[in-house]
Design a protein around this motif. Structure first.
Motif: not given
Length: 100
Positions: A59-82
């Motif tokens: 569960p710890t590794l899955m949580s870290v992986g999810l945080i990493f993916v969210c961090y990497r994708k954080r600007n993807q939706t913002r760029a689409g809106e711009e």
């Protein structure tokens, strides 16, 4: 983001103080598990430690992986809106004449 930090800090602080001041939170152990572990040999204690690691690591590794993916994708939706805002400013949608 600053507003989230300002709101989250007091909530986390109060929750942490409440957990530290609660004596029942420090004494949460199953009596049966404690007596069985105390009576068992060193082999059983090692197995118990291995079991704890096996239950905690995935569960710890899955949580870290999810945080990493969210961090990497954080600007993807913002760029689409711009991009949509920029397209709207450049050309009005089809069928829009601007007259009433």
């Amino acid at each position: 983001m600053k507003r989230f930090i300002v709101l989250a800090f007091p909530v986390l602080f109060v929750a942490g103080v409440a957990l530290l001041l609660t004596p029942a939170a420090l004494a949460q152990s199953c009596a049966l598990c404690y007596t069985q572990a105390a009576q068992s040999g060193s082999r059983m204690i090692e197995a118990l430690k291995s079991g704890i690691l096996i239950l905690i690591v995935p569960p710890t590794l899955m949580s870290v992986g999810l945080i990493f993916v969210c961090y990497r994708k954080r600007n993807q939706t913002r760029a689409g809106e711009e991009d949509l805002d920029w397209e709207w400013q450049q050309a009005p949608p089809e069928g829009f004449s601007g007259k009433r």
